[in-house]
Scaffold this motif. Structure first.
Motif, PDB file in Angstrom:
ATOM      1  N   VAL A 242     -17.453   0.033  17.726  1.00 29.15           N
ATOM      2  CA  VAL A 242     -18.538  -0.648  17.008  1.00 29.15           C
ATOM      3  C   VAL A 242     -18.077  -1.055  15.616  1.00 29.15           C
ATOM      4  O   VAL A 242     -18.296  -2.198  15.172  1.00 29.15           O
ATOM      5  N   LYS A 243     -17.417  -0.140  14.928  1.00 25.14           N
ATOM      6  CA  LYS A 243     -16.949  -0.426  13.567  1.00 25.14           C
ATOM      7  C   LYS A 243     -15.926  -1.558  13.559  1.00 25.14           C
ATOM      8  O   LYS A 243     -15.974  -2.455  12.717  1.00 25.14           O
ATOM      9  N   ARG A 244     -14.996  -1.530  14.514  1.00 24.39           N
ATOM     10  CA  ARG A 244     -13.978  -2.583  14.576  1.00 24.39           C
ATOM     11  C   ARG A 244     -14.602  -3.934  14.889  1.00 24.39           C
ATOM     12  O   ARG A 244     -14.216  -4.965  14.317  1.00 24.39           O
ATOM     13  N   ALA A 245     -15.551  -3.950  15.812  1.00 19.19           N
ATOM     14  CA  ALA A 245     -16.220  -5.204  16.155  1.00 19.19           C
ATOM     15  C   ALA A 245     -16.985  -5.762  14.956  1.00 19.19           C
ATOM     16  O   ALA A 245     -16.982  -6.975  14.709  1.00 19.19           O
ATOM     17  N   GLU A 246     -17.619  -4.868  14.218  1.00 17.84           N
ATOM     18  CA  GLU A 246     -18.331  -5.295  13.006  1.00 17.84           C
ATOM     19  C   GLU A 246     -17.348  -5.825  11.972  1.00 17.84           C
ATOM     20  O   GLU A 246     -17.586  -6.886  11.365  1.00 17.84           O
ATOM     21  N   ASN A 247     -16.255  -5.117  11.766  1.00 19.72           N
ATOM     22  CA  ASN A 247     -15.260  -5.550  10.789  1.00 19.72           C
ATOM     23  C   ASN A 247     -14.604  -6.860  11.190  1.00 19.72           C
ATOM     24  O   ASN A 247     -14.158  -7.627  10.325  1.00 19.72           O
ATOM     25  N   PHE A 248     -14.540  -7.104  12.488  1.00 22.53           N
ATOM     26  CA  PHE A 248     -13.976  -8.349  12.996  1.00 22.53           C
ATOM     27  C   PHE A 248     -14.908  -9.526  12.715  1.00 22.53           C
ATOM     28  O   PHE A 248     -14.497 -10.679  12.757  1.00 22.53           O
TER      29      PHE A 248
END
Length: 256
Positions: A242-248
């Motif tokens: 979730v965090k990586r997708a948000e940061n992306f």
């Protein structure tokens, strides 16, 4: 809203725990929506690593039991992860209409193009990525599938990125755009751990190059756990995904 639509059970023969175990864990983790999507059986052929067709009705009934148990507290949906083969169109319709499933998730592990049956994990080169992507494109056009699971799972294979990779990604992303189908940022690829590839050390998937292209296409994205044990429903790898997708900067949705 906190959700996960990619959940397996022990019925698929490579996961652990039953529907009640996953629902209990999801509720304790504060999920608003839990979608079950165990690997679907087929009536005529056992393609392996999935429940038997004789278990299908029991599986759906068990999910409905959890839906009743958590009514008003957490939404519980009955779905299946399934491959697309053109000869099974009546079967997909039967699952959705007669068996009253809430959704089908396209998880294209094997595929058929012009009568040739292939498995993406047995790819001999990136040449196989093109018919794989074409099969996904054909599948999404049918509108049987609510989302595309692990769209970049082909990058588990140990090949260098080349023009076939670019073309295959374009085909998959264009199909998702044209059919308005959400695609999944899959936590299980992260859960598998970093490995050495020709393009460096990375997770098998999600592949950054694919997701850069997906971001530019402004696709709707579900983050899915691909849970194979109850504790994976929303574990640290799901949180990291979730965090990586948000940061992306991906356009994340939590409902289908």
């Amino acid at each position: 809203m906190k959700s996960n639509f990619h959940t397996h059970t022990k019925r698929c023969c490579h996961a652990y725990g039953l529907e009640a175990d996953y629902a209990k864990e999801a509720f304790e983790k504060g999920l608003d929506i839990l979608g079950f999507s165990d690997h679907a059986p087929f009536k005529d052929i056992d393609y392996g690593y999935r429940m038997q067709f004789s278990e299908l009705a029991e599986y759906i009934s068990a999910v409905w039991t959890e839906r009743e148990r958590y009514a008003g507290k957490m939404r519980v949906l009955a779905g299946l992860e399934i491959e697309y083969l053109p000869k099974y169109c009546e079967y997909y319709e039967w699952l959705l209409n007669d068996m009253k499933l809430d959704y089908l998730a396209l998880g294209e592990h094997f595929f058929d193009v012009n009568g040739k049956f292939s498995n993406i994990f047995n790819s001999e080169s990136t040449d196989d990525y093109i018919p794989y992507a074409m099969a996904i494109s054909q599948a999404l056009k049918t509108k049987y599938f609510s989302f595309l699971a692990h769209p970049d799972i082909m990058f588990m294979n140990c090949f260098a990125w080349d023009r076939n990779c670019d073309k295959a990604c374009d085909i998959i992303i264009d199909a998702a755009v044209n059919t308005n189908t959400p695609i999944e940022y899959n936590a299980n690829g992260i859960r598998r751990g970093q490995q050495d590839y020709p393009d460096g050390r990375r997770d098998p998937y999600p592949h950054p190059k694919f997701w850069t292209m997906a971001k530019e296409a402004k696709l709707k994205v579900l983050v899915g756990s691909d849970a194979h044990s109850p504790e994976q429903v929303y574990d640290e790898f799901m949180e990291l995904a979730v965090k990586r997708a948000e940061n992306f900067g991906l356009d994340i949705i939590s409902e289908i």
